[in-house]
Design a protein around this motif. Structure first.
Motif, mmCIF file in Angstrom:
data_model
loop_
_atom_site.group_PDB
_atom_site.id
_atom_site.type_symbol
_atom_site.label_atom_id
_atom_site.label_comp_id
_atom_site.label_asym_id
_atom_site.label_seq_id
_atom_site.Cartn_x
_atom_site.Cartn_y
_atom_site.Cartn_z
ATOM 1 N N ALA A 28 0.752 -1.166 0.037
ATOM 2 C CA ALA A 28 0.152 -0.033 -0.016
ATOM 3 C C ALA A 28 0.935 1.254 0.003
ATOM 4 O O ALA A 28 0.670 2.023 -0.783
ATOM 5 N N ASN A 29 1.855 1.114 0.876
ATOM 6 C CA ASN A 29 2.765 2.596 0.945
ATOM 7 C C ASN A 29 3.417 2.829 -0.616
ATOM 8 O O ASN A 29 3.721 3.720 -0.903
ATOM 9 N N TYR A 30 3.927 1.805 -1.182
ATOM 10 C CA TYR A 30 4.630 1.658 -2.307
ATOM 11 C C TYR A 30 3.623 2.227 -3.346
ATOM 12 O O TYR A 30 4.033 3.195 -3.902
ATOM 13 N N TRP A 31 2.453 2.024 -3.551
ATOM 14 C CA TRP A 31 1.512 2.605 -4.545
ATOM 15 C C TRP A 31 1.233 4.115 -3.769
ATOM 16 O O TRP A 31 0.937 5.054 -4.874
ATOM 17 N N ILE A 32 0.939 4.471 -2.661
ATOM 18 C CA ILE A 32 0.939 5.732 -2.168
ATOM 19 C C ILE A 32 2.087 6.723 -2.712
ATOM 20 O O ILE A 32 2.005 7.857 -3.070
ATOM 21 N N ASN A 33 3.238 6.229 -2.465
ATOM 22 C CA ASN A 33 4.365 6.801 -2.832
ATOM 23 C C ASN A 33 4.766 6.891 -4.430
ATOM 24 O O ASN A 33 5.261 8.039 -4.801
ATOM 25 N N LYS A 34 4.250 6.022 -5.173
ATOM 26 C CA LYS A 34 4.283 5.960 -6.639
ATOM 27 C C LYS A 34 3.434 6.963 -7.323
ATOM 28 O O LYS A 34 3.863 7.575 -8.079
ATOM 29 N N ILE A 35 2.289 6.872 -6.951
ATOM 30 C CA ILE A 35 1.472 8.057 -7.528
ATOM 31 C C ILE A 35 1.474 9.224 -7.022
ATOM 32 O O ILE A 35 1.152 9.641 -5.739
ATOM 33 N N LYS A 36 1.880 10.359 -7.971
ATOM 34 C CA LYS A 36 2.272 11.655 -7.355
ATOM 35 C C LYS A 36 1.042 12.485 -8.178
ATOM 36 O O LYS A 36 0.822 12.434 -9.340
ATOM 37 N N LEU A 37 0.537 12.956 -7.139
ATOM 38 C CA LEU A 37 -0.641 13.952 -7.654
ATOM 39 C C LEU A 37 -0.236 15.330 -7.794
ATOM 40 O O LEU A 37 0.470 15.916 -6.930
ATOM 41 N N ALA A 38 -0.613 16.068 -8.948
ATOM 42 C CA ALA A 38 -0.285 17.396 -9.137
ATOM 43 C C ALA A 38 -1.438 18.189 -8.633
ATOM 44 O O ALA A 38 -2.719 17.944 -8.541
ATOM 45 N N PRO A 41 -3.592 24.120 -11.370
ATOM 46 C CA PRO A 41 -3.557 25.756 -11.230
ATOM 47 C C PRO A 41 -4.733 26.482 -11.339
ATOM 48 O O PRO A 41 -4.815 27.900 -10.928
ATOM 49 N N ASP A 42 -5.759 26.015 -12.098
ATOM 50 C CA ASP A 42 -7.086 26.684 -12.203
ATOM 51 C C ASP A 42 -8.187 26.464 -11.071
ATOM 52 O O ASP A 42 -8.612 27.431 -10.382
ATOM 53 N N CYS A 43 -8.155 25.270 -10.403
ATOM 54 C CA CYS A 43 -9.009 25.018 -9.312
ATOM 55 C C CYS A 43 -8.432 24.470 -7.933
ATOM 56 O O CYS A 43 -9.139 24.798 -7.071
ATOM 57 N N GLY A 44 -7.207 24.310 -8.256
ATOM 58 C CA GLY A 44 -6.519 24.073 -6.822
ATOM 59 C C GLY A 44 -6.672 22.644 -6.453
ATOM 60 O O GLY A 44 -6.266 22.229 -5.369
ATOM 61 N N GLY A 45 -7.589 21.662 -7.071
ATOM 62 C CA GLY A 45 -7.678 20.469 -6.804
ATOM 63 C C GLY A 45 -6.604 19.592 -7.096
ATOM 64 O O GLY A 45 -5.885 19.731 -7.929
ATOM 65 N N LYS A 46 -6.620 18.318 -6.431
ATOM 66 C CA LYS A 46 -5.401 17.422 -6.878
ATOM 67 C C LYS A 46 -5.912 16.652 -8.299
ATOM 68 O O LYS A 46 -7.134 16.169 -8.390
ATOM 69 N N THR A 47 -4.844 16.507 -8.892
ATOM 70 C CA THR A 47 -4.947 15.858 -10.061
ATOM 71 C C THR A 47 -3.777 14.858 -10.770
ATOM 72 O O THR A 47 -2.835 15.004 -10.010
ATOM 73 N N LEU A 48 -4.006 13.878 -11.424
ATOM 74 C CA LEU A 48 -2.913 13.152 -12.043
ATOM 75 C C LEU A 48 -2.164 14.113 -12.965
ATOM 76 O O LEU A 48 -2.696 14.823 -13.922
ATOM 77 N N SER A 49 -0.766 14.056 -12.855
ATOM 78 C CA SER A 49 0.015 14.980 -13.696
ATOM 79 C C SER A 49 -0.096 14.538 -15.217
ATOM 80 O O SER A 49 -0.466 13.462 -15.400
ATOM 81 N N HIS A 50 -0.149 15.439 -16.035
ATOM 82 C CA HIS A 50 -0.056 15.213 -17.516
ATOM 83 C C HIS A 50 -1.610 14.679 -17.899
ATOM 84 O O HIS A 50 -1.856 13.961 -18.899
ATOM 85 N N ASN A 51 -2.610 14.993 -17.083
ATOM 86 C CA ASN A 51 -3.999 14.325 -17.351
ATOM 87 C C ASN A 51 -4.935 15.429 -17.198
ATOM 88 O O ASN A 51 -4.610 16.834 -16.439
ATOM 89 N N VAL A 52 -6.094 15.679 -17.693
ATOM 90 C CA VAL A 52 -7.125 16.474 -17.594
ATOM 91 C C VAL A 52 -7.647 16.721 -16.092
ATOM 92 O O VAL A 52 -8.033 15.604 -15.466
ATOM 93 N N CYS A 53 -7.933 17.876 -15.713
ATOM 94 C CA CYS A 53 -8.617 17.890 -14.289
ATOM 95 C C CYS A 53 -9.750 17.246 -14.237
ATOM 96 O O CYS A 53 -10.757 17.550 -15.219
ATOM 97 N N GLN A 54 -10.248 16.582 -13.310
ATOM 98 C CA GLN A 54 -11.393 15.780 -13.395
ATOM 99 C C GLN A 54 -12.591 16.791 -12.957
ATOM 100 O O GLN A 54 -13.867 16.673 -12.843
ATOM 101 N N LYS A 55 -12.262 17.858 -11.943
ATOM 102 C CA LYS A 55 -13.062 18.868 -11.414
ATOM 103 C C LYS A 55 -13.521 19.874 -12.411
ATOM 104 O O LYS A 55 -14.759 20.272 -12.286
#
Ligand SMILES: [Zn+2]
Length: 79
Positions: A28-38, A41-55
């Motif tokens: 579990a810790n491996y996957w938590i550290n592996k996935i970096k959330l960006a 800049p528009d809404c301030g929510g957490k998104t996957l980097s290089h992906n469209v913001c879902q919010k």
């Protein structure tokens, strides 16, 4: 006869479950550290980097997905 060391007794259920829980926790810790959330800049929510913001549906300042359109439910299905 075995030429390598062989355990004399089988491991108890609790010992096995303790070992498994440590393994599971590390996974579990491996996957938590592996996935970096960006941070978007528009809404301030957490998104996957290089992906469209879902919010807000924006990517690098451009509106990619119309978020208001997605809320409308399909009432009539054209067959
Ligand atoms: Zn956003």
């Amino acid at each position: 006869m075995a030429k390598h060391p062989v355990p004399k007794y089988r491991k108890s259920k609790s010992k096995s479950s303790i070992r498994h829980s440590v393994w599971e926790n590390n996974l579990a810790n491996y996957w938590i550290n592996k996935i970096k959330l960006a941070i978007c800049p528009d809404c301030g929510g957490k998104t996957l980097s290089h992906n469209v913001c879902q919010k807000c549906g924006k990517y690098r300042g451009k509106q990619m997905i119309d978020m208001n359109k997605g809320d409308e439910k399909i009432k009539v299905v054209k067959a």
